[in-house]
Structure formats: structure tokens, C-alpha cells
Design an enzyme around this catalytic site. Structure first.
Site, mmCIF file in Angstrom:
data_model
loop_
_atom_site.group_PDB
_atom_site.id
_atom_site.type_symbol
_atom_site.label_atom_id
_atom_site.label_comp_id
_atom_site.label_asym_id
_atom_site.label_seq_id
_atom_site.Cartn_x
_atom_site.Cartn_y
_atom_site.Cartn_z
ATOM 1 N N LYS A 208 41.986 -44.144 47.839
ATOM 2 C CA LYS A 208 42.504 -43.336 46.726
ATOM 3 C C LYS A 208 43.986 -43.044 46.993
ATOM 4 O O LYS A 208 44.520 -43.471 48.002
ATOM 5 C CB LYS A 208 41.710 -42.047 46.595
ATOM 6 C CG LYS A 208 40.225 -42.172 46.928
ATOM 7 C CD LYS A 208 39.413 -43.047 45.993
ATOM 8 C CE LYS A 208 37.957 -43.071 46.425
ATOM 9 N NZ LYS A 208 37.100 -43.920 45.646
HETATM 10 C C1 LIG Z 1 35.510 -43.469 46.183
HETATM 11 C C2 LIG Z 1 34.570 -42.880 45.248
HETATM 12 C C3 LIG Z 1 33.542 -42.031 45.669
HETATM 13 C C4 LIG Z 1 33.238 -41.776 47.120
HETATM 14 O O1 LIG Z 1 34.255 -41.081 47.764
HETATM 15 P P1 LIG Z 1 34.106 -40.771 49.333
HETATM 16 O O2 LIG Z 1 35.175 -39.760 49.587
HETATM 17 O O3 LIG Z 1 34.359 -42.061 50.042
HETATM 18 O O4 LIG Z 1 32.750 -40.251 49.563
HETATM 19 C C5 LIG Z 1 32.739 -41.443 44.715
HETATM 20 N N1 LIG Z 1 32.926 -41.682 43.406
HETATM 21 C C6 LIG Z 1 33.882 -42.501 42.958
HETATM 22 C C7 LIG Z 1 34.061 -42.702 41.481
HETATM 23 C C8 LIG Z 1 34.739 -43.141 43.861
HETATM 24 O O5 LIG Z 1 35.676 -43.970 43.407
#
Ligand SMILES: *Cc1c(COP(=O)(O)O)cnc(C)c1O
Length: 400
Positions: A189
Site C-alpha cells: 500500500k
Molecule cells: C491488502 C489488503 C488487505 C489486507 O491487508 P493486511 O494489512 O495485509 O492484512 C485487506 N483488504 C484489502 C482490500 C487489501 O487490499
């Protein structure tokens, strides 16, 4: 080209933007002697929730654990149905099963890749108690009609804004209009703490319960007990979890939060650069701002339309042969073995299946150079001019 030179020359799909300030911030935490969840985490919670325009923030170990806590505090449990998009990282669909509820898959809008009030309505059952919407790849979901639908049916509205930090809806940060919003600080992200997440909400009781549940449901936090000379005896109010963030991560997050506006500006500028060339290739459709908001372009995805001379997987192989790490677009949870035989797929999900099979995510990262972006678009332009439907090429065949 040697393998080493090829590896050095490879353009990755995403790379976090980290600098000397992050190193210094983490070093300060180590020097302080308090590395577990403590004052920096509290500072990060305040700063992040303020930046998102929401009164309460509860830092967690990931967005996945924040989603679990969101469903817990909303009292979603066995017998409940939770509407989720299948077109999302699988954690969105997994969260309801953690609390014994059933995820029910909604289709998405074929342009934005997000659920709409109409696709969610089609997935409602008499047992539905909550809806999880996603700002997929950073594209803001059209929350207004979903809010109205959830209010009319007394459903809890949870926004999985894992990808959404820096995106806006109706002039405000995404997440403001949901009952509970979850965030990810995974390096895939924009803003990263290595691993990490946050739950934000405007409901004080839900924030307080999530804060306890995150820390074994202790009524006095470990940090508060540590700072007291004579610690009060804590009690455990229910079955909790260890979903804490560390102060090492929070220190990183505070620096990264300060960089967020610049990260978003940079990604939007790179997206505009991509589009100056890709808009002339009519069979590649680029992700774009919807009418109701702005995207942070967490994922710069492109749909390979049927008129393009090669299919999505051949285009991925084509780019790989040029040393470009593109990725398949967003996954569809209902097509994974984990959901084989799942009863929560009530009808066909045509837009979801089309997008998951026809989209690719192009490289985009803060330090991406004009030369690197030029290499990606040159490769795409050549692919668009290649003869119709070539045989599959090996990604390791550099002989073109
Ligand atoms: C990356 C992502 C997650 C998971 O995030 P983590 O911090 O790795 O648990 C959940 N939902 C969406 C839409 C994502 O893109």
C-alpha cells in the site's frame, strides 16, 4: 543480458518510499527502551485518525486483524451473513468466517471494480447484518447510496480502505461515512509500517472495545500498567486477541503519514504520464477517478479489452520478457480453492470474473523514473502492434 544485469534492470511493480527519517525514528524508539505498543502507537492513532477525519483510531497488527475486530465490535457472529465483494484481496472475504458468519459475494461495477448499492442489494439475505465495501486499488467506492441502503435495512457498514489512504470521496478522505473503516500499512500500500493496520470509527464504545480486544481484552493496557509504580490488578473482560502494533512500527507510520500527500501527488502524476500514451491505445482501459472522488492510484490497473492483439496472460509474459514486473489484477475470492463449495455465492458474478481475468497492474512507485515509465509504455505500444494472438512466449525468452 546476464541474469544479474536483468535483475538489476527489472522494474518492480511497487516499492515503498522510505528514507533517513524513518531510520532515525525507529532508532529513537530503540534508544528509548520501549519497543512494544506504547506512546508512539497512541501518537500514530491520533495523527492518523485526525488525518482521515474520524474521531477514533485503534492501531492493529494488520488490516486483516482490524477487519476481525470491526466485525467483533459490531457483534456480527454465527448465523449472520456479511455481504463482501469477491473482487478483493481474500482477507476481505475471510474476516466474516473468523467470527462464524458467512461471507456472501456481491458483484462489482465493471468500470470502477467496486460494489454498488445495486450489487449489494442483490446479495442481501434475511440473515444479512453487515456489509463490507472496499475502495479497491484506491478507487473510492460510491458510499452515499450504500450508506442509504444500510441505514434503511439497519446494516452495519464497514469500509475496507486497506488501499485507500489518500483517496477522497465527495471531498473528504475515504472512510468518513462508514461505521467502521479498516486500513493496511503493508508495503504493497502507499503508507507502510512493514506490517500494520488501523481501525477507525466515530463510535466511542466500539473504539474502546476494539482497543481492549486488541490487547487480550485487558481492562488496563500493558503500557499503563508498566508506567504505574504499583500496577492495578487487571481483569480480562472477554476472550481477546493479541493484535497489537509495536512502537517501532508506529514511529515508522508517523513519518510515513507526513509523506502521504506527496506520495499521492507523485502517483497521480505518474498515472497522468501513463495516460498520455495509453489513452492512444483504445484496447487498454486505464483505471481513472470516478465522478464522486479521487484515487491515490494504489494500483494502476489496466483492462486488456478483447480487441487487444494478445490476452492478459500473454501480455504479462510479454512485459516480463522486457524485465517489467506487472501483476495480474485484483483476485476474485470465489474462484479460489478456499471457497470451493462455499454457499455464499448466490448468483453469477460476471463483472468480477471479467475484471479478474482481463486486468493487469502496471509498475508504479514513488521513485519511478521517466525512463522506467517510458520502458513500460514502449513495451505496451509494441505489444499493441504485434500480430494478432501470437503463440505464448516464455517470460525467460529474451530473443525478441
Ligand atoms: C491488502 C489488503 C488487505 C489486507 O491487508 P493486511 O494489512 O495485509 O492484512 C485487506 N483488504 C484489502 C482490500 C487489501 O487490499
Amino acid at each position: 543480458m546476464s541474469i544479474e544485469a536483468a535483475a538489476m534492470d527489472r522494474i518492480s511493480v511497487m516499492r515503498p518510499w522510505l528514507g533517513a527519517e524513518e531510520i532515525e525514528a525507529v532508532a529513537d524508539v530503540i534508544t528509548s527502551g520501549w519497543v512494544a505498543q506504547g506512546p508512539r502507537t497512541a501518537d500514530f492513532e491520533r495523527a492518523f485518525s485526525q488525518a482521515q477525519g474520524v474521531p477514533f483510531g485503534v492501531a492493529t497488527s494488520s488490516c486483516t486483524t482490524a477487519l476481525h475486530l470491526a466485525l467483533k465490535v459490531a457483534d456480527v457472529g454465527p448465523g449472520d451473513d456479511v455481504v463482501v465483494p469477491s473482487l478483493s484481496f481474500i482477507a476481505t472475504a475471510n474476516a466474516p468466517t473468523y467470527v462464524g458468519a458467512r461471507p456472501v459475494f456481491a458483484d462489482v461495477d465493471p468500470t470502477t471494480g467496486n460494489v454498488t448499492a445495486a450489487t449489494v442489494e442483490a446479495a442481501l439475505t434475511p440473515a444479512t447484518t453487515a456489509v463490507i465495501v472496499v475502495d479497491q486499488g484506491g478507487v473510492p467506492v460510491d458510499l452515499g447510496p450504500l450508506r442509504e441502503l444500510c441505514d434503511r435495512r439497519s446494516l452495519v457498514l464497514i469500509e475496507d480502505a486497506a488501499c485507500g489512504a489518500g483517496s477522497t470521496y465527495a471531498g473528504e478522505p475515504v472512510g468518513v461515512g462508514a461505521d467502521l473503516t479498516t486500513w493496511s500499512f503493508h508495503p504493497r500500500k502507499l503508507l507502510t509500517t512493514g506490517e500494520g493496520g488501523m481501525l477507525t470509527t466515530c463510535h466511542p464504545e466500539w473504539a474502546a472495545r476494539a482497543r481492549r480486544l486488541r490487547e487480550h481484552a485487558m481492562d488496563v493496557s500493558a503500557a499503563d500498567r508498566h508506567t504505574a509504580v504499583l500496577a492495578a490488578k487487571e481483569s480480562y473482560t472477554e476472550i481477546g486477541f493479541n493484535y497489537r502494533m509495536t512502537d517501532l512500527q508506529a514511529a515508522l507510520g508517523l513519518v510515513q503519514l507526513g509523506r502521504l500527500p506527496e506520495m499521492v501527488r507523485r502517483r497521480r502524476s505518474l498515472a497522468a504520464d501513463y495516460r498520455t500514451v495509453l489513452d492512444s491505445l483504445p484496447d487498454l482501459r486505464c483505471v481513472a477517478d470516478p465522478p464522486w472522488g479521487t484515487t491515490n492510484f494504489q494500483s494502476f490497473w489496466v483492462e486488456v479489452l478483447p480487441g487487444f492483439p494478445m490476452g492478459r496472460d500473454d501480455l504479462l509474459a510479454w512485459l516480463a520478457a522486457d524485465g517489467i514486473s506487472a501483476r495480474r489484477g485484483i483476485m476474485a475470492a470465489h474462484l479460489e480453492p478456499a471457497y470451493a463449495g462455499h454457499t455464499g455465492t448466490l448468483g453469477p458474478l460476471p463483472a468480477t470474473e471479467r475484471l479478474t481475468r482481463s486486468t493487469i497492474i502496471l509498475p508504479m512507485f514513488h521513485a519511478m523514473t521517466a525512463e522506467e515509465l517510458g520502458r513500460v509504455v514502449d513495451s505496451l505500444v509494441l505489444a499493441s502492434r504485434s500480430p494478432q494472438r501470437p503463440s505464448r512466449r516464455s517470460p525467460l525468452d529474451g530473443s525478441r
